[in-house]
Design an enzyme around this catalytic site. Structure first.
Site, PDB file in Angstrom:
ATOM      1  N   HIS A 214       0.826  -1.209   0.000  1.00 39.50           N
ATOM      2  CA  HIS A 214       0.000   0.000   0.000  1.00 39.50           C
ATOM      3  C   HIS A 214       0.862   1.261   0.000  1.00 39.50           C
ATOM      4  CE1 HIS A 214       0.419  -0.757   4.431  1.00 39.50           C
ATOM      5  NE2 HIS A 214       0.488   0.561   4.476  1.00 39.50           N
ATOM      6  N   ASP A 244       0.387  -7.760   0.512  1.00 39.54           N
ATOM      7  CA  ASP A 244       0.629  -6.327   0.694  1.00 39.54           C
ATOM      8  C   ASP A 244       2.142  -6.112   0.689  1.00 39.54           C
ATOM      9  OD1 ASP A 244       0.626  -3.671   1.347  1.00 39.54           O
ATOM     10  OD2 ASP A 244      -0.307  -3.898   3.319  1.00 39.54           O
ATOM     11  N   GLY A 323       2.855   5.106   9.886  1.00 38.88           N
ATOM     12  CA  GLY A 323       4.252   5.369   9.566  1.00 38.88           C
ATOM     13  C   GLY A 323       5.118   4.132   9.690  1.00 38.88           C
ATOM     14  N   SER A 325       4.259   1.248   8.489  1.00 39.55           N
ATOM     15  CA  SER A 325       3.983   0.375   7.338  1.00 39.55           C
ATOM     16  C   SER A 325       5.255   0.010   6.585  1.00 39.55           C
ATOM     17  CB  SER A 325       3.035   1.076   6.370  1.00 39.55           C
ATOM     18  OG  SER A 325       1.713   0.997   6.824  1.00 39.55           O
ATOM     19  N   SER A 341       1.910  -4.515   7.617  1.00 39.99           N
ATOM     20  CA  SER A 341       0.802  -4.159   6.735  1.00 39.99           C
ATOM     21  C   SER A 341      -0.149  -3.187   7.431  1.00 39.99           C
ATOM     22  CB  SER A 341       0.048  -5.419   6.297  1.00 39.99           C
ATOM     23  OG  SER A 341      -1.113  -5.085   5.558  1.00 39.99           O
TER      24      SER A 341
END
Length: 447
Positions: A214, A244, A323, A325, A341
């Site tokens: 993402h 992801d 942040g 991720s 994720s």
């Protein structure tokens, strides 16, 4: 993890208390072992490291076939617990015990659990819900966040009930399921911030890193400083859907991309990617909250984010925040496990967090772990980890891998390599500082 984009700079590799990966192989007994006089208690469960337990679980899955109903790692006893549906063939229990596992007979087969998950997918794909098989209960654990109310809750509850009382359980989460993308620090693209996960070598031999998908679909080019020039470009990204994850290639093909996670005051060499096992103790590094730990609680999780459904994730109780991720999920002995994720909650109240398995991401993008594998490989080989494990007991990766000689990430990283204080402005020049100073290297080039 650290990213060094100026090849002439010296790369600091400080392993500190790193425990090298044991190279022990687990050998299963002959699958056709005789049963005459065999006792179910013929062999006591083996004491195993988590990585070895995961290897044994994979082998037993193939050996036991349809009788295999999942497994998990009991960290307290350091044993692999294997679920079996014995049916009329008691030999499967004998075989699993001889292999060194602790065996538990259960009602639900993996096929039945998969069928239940498929029913949830077709009848209860509701934003704010997630489900994963929990081998400790031999049921599907269904979680609903705070946004699932009214008719949506009734639909979810009735679907779970339709599976039968012994097939699934449902619980409420206080937070909301969301991806952990945010505006801020670490790796930057416009107003977005993520964390880099692990350095890899792309299929064409160029240096790259893995992050969340993402993040990869949010922007094409990423920088190591807010408002700075891009240093890496997204090559592949998957989100939502079957994972992801994203592969981001460094724009400079001479970039040094060592296989390590930078913990701020030291770095941890990453030796290889490994599959998660329920019960596995893990560490997570992210640009917002730094280093946190927890345990794997579910595998092959399905999460229904507002942006869409993502499948095949690892579920944990490790906290994370916006942040984080794309950040690294790994073990103390240097195994790369996952990429952050999303999830619910934060690092104050906790919650559920989901991770993309590194092994499936590497396979999908055609990459291999580590642009400079010397640190990871050397730690395992030089420490002399053998069948009796004890890499840390035998030598310690710090001394044998040379990481101890480089030591002091604060000196090397905070001084010559700039440190998060200079690159981001949230750490001190010695590489310590607050949050970002302590999680140096989770943004590209921030070290």
């Amino acid at each position: 993890m650290s990213h060094k984009r100026i090849p002439k700079r010296k790369a600091a590799i400080a392993a500190g208390s790193v425990v090298a990966l044991g190279a022990a192989a687990i050998l299963l007994p002959n699958a056709n072992a005789s049963q005459d006089g065999a006792s179910n208690d013929a062999a006591a469960p083996k004491t195993l490291k988590a990585a070895d337990a995961s290897d044994l679980a994979s082998q037993l899955s193939g050996l036991l076939g349809d009788a295999f109903a999942g497994s998990y790692y009991d960290a307290e006893s350091q044993q692999l617990v294997v679920n079996v549906v014995p049916g009329d063939n008691n030999n499967v229990i004998v075989q699993a015990k001889k292999a060194g596992a602790k065996v538990r007979e259960v009602e639900n087969s993996l096929t039945e659990l998969a069928s239940g998950a498929q029913t949830l997918k077709s009848e209860a794909t509701i934003p704010g819900t997630a489900w994963a098989v929990d081998p400790r209960t031999n049921k599907i654990l269904v979680t609903a966040d705070s946004t699932v109310t009214g008719d949506n809750w009734d639909q979810l509850e009735s679907t779970v009930q339709s599976l039968g009382s012994g097939m699934a359980t449902i619980k409420k989460s206080a937070g909301t399921f969301k991806t952990f993308l945010s505006g801020g620090d670490a790796i930057f693209a416009g107003g977005s911030r993520c964390s880099a996960g692990f350095n890899v070598t792309a299929g064409d031999g160029t240096p790259a890193f893995l992050t969340a998908g993402h993040c990869g679909v949010a922007a094409e080019q990423w920088s190591d400083a807010e408002g700075g020039q891009p240093i890496a470009t997204v090559d592949q990204a998957t989100f939502p859907g079957a994972g992801d994850f994203a592969l981001v290639k460094y724009d400079d093909p001479a970039t040094e991309a060592p296989s390590e996670v930078n913990l701020g005051d030291q770095t941890l060499a990453i030796s290889q990617a490994a599959d998660a096992e329920v019960g596995l103790q893990v560490l997570r590094m992210g640009s917002t909250t730094g280093l946190n730990d927890g345990q794997v609680t579910g595998l092959d999780a399905t999460v229904n984010y507002p942006e869409g459904t993502v499948t095949g994730l690892i579920q944990t109780n490790v906290c994370a925040e916006p942040g984080d991720s794309g950040g690294s999920l790994f073990t103390q002995d240097g195994l790369a496990i996952g990429l952050t994720s999303g999830g619910s909650g934060d690092c104050t109240v906790g919650g559920e967090t989901f991770f993309q398995p590194v092994t499936t991401a590497l396979e999908a993008v055609g990459a291999t772990l580590g642009g400079d594998a010397a640190g990871g490989a050397g730690a395992g080989e030089e420490a002399g980890a053998g069948d009796e494990a004890g890499a840390g007991e035998e030598a310690g990766a710090g001394e044998e891998a040379g990481a101890g000689e480089e030591a002091g990430a604060g000196e090397e990283v905070g001084g010559e390599e700039a440190g998060a204080g200079e690159e981001v402005g949230n750490g001190n020049a010695d590489g310590t500082g607050n949050g970002l100073g302590e999680i140096v290297g989770n943004g590209v080039g921030v070290n």
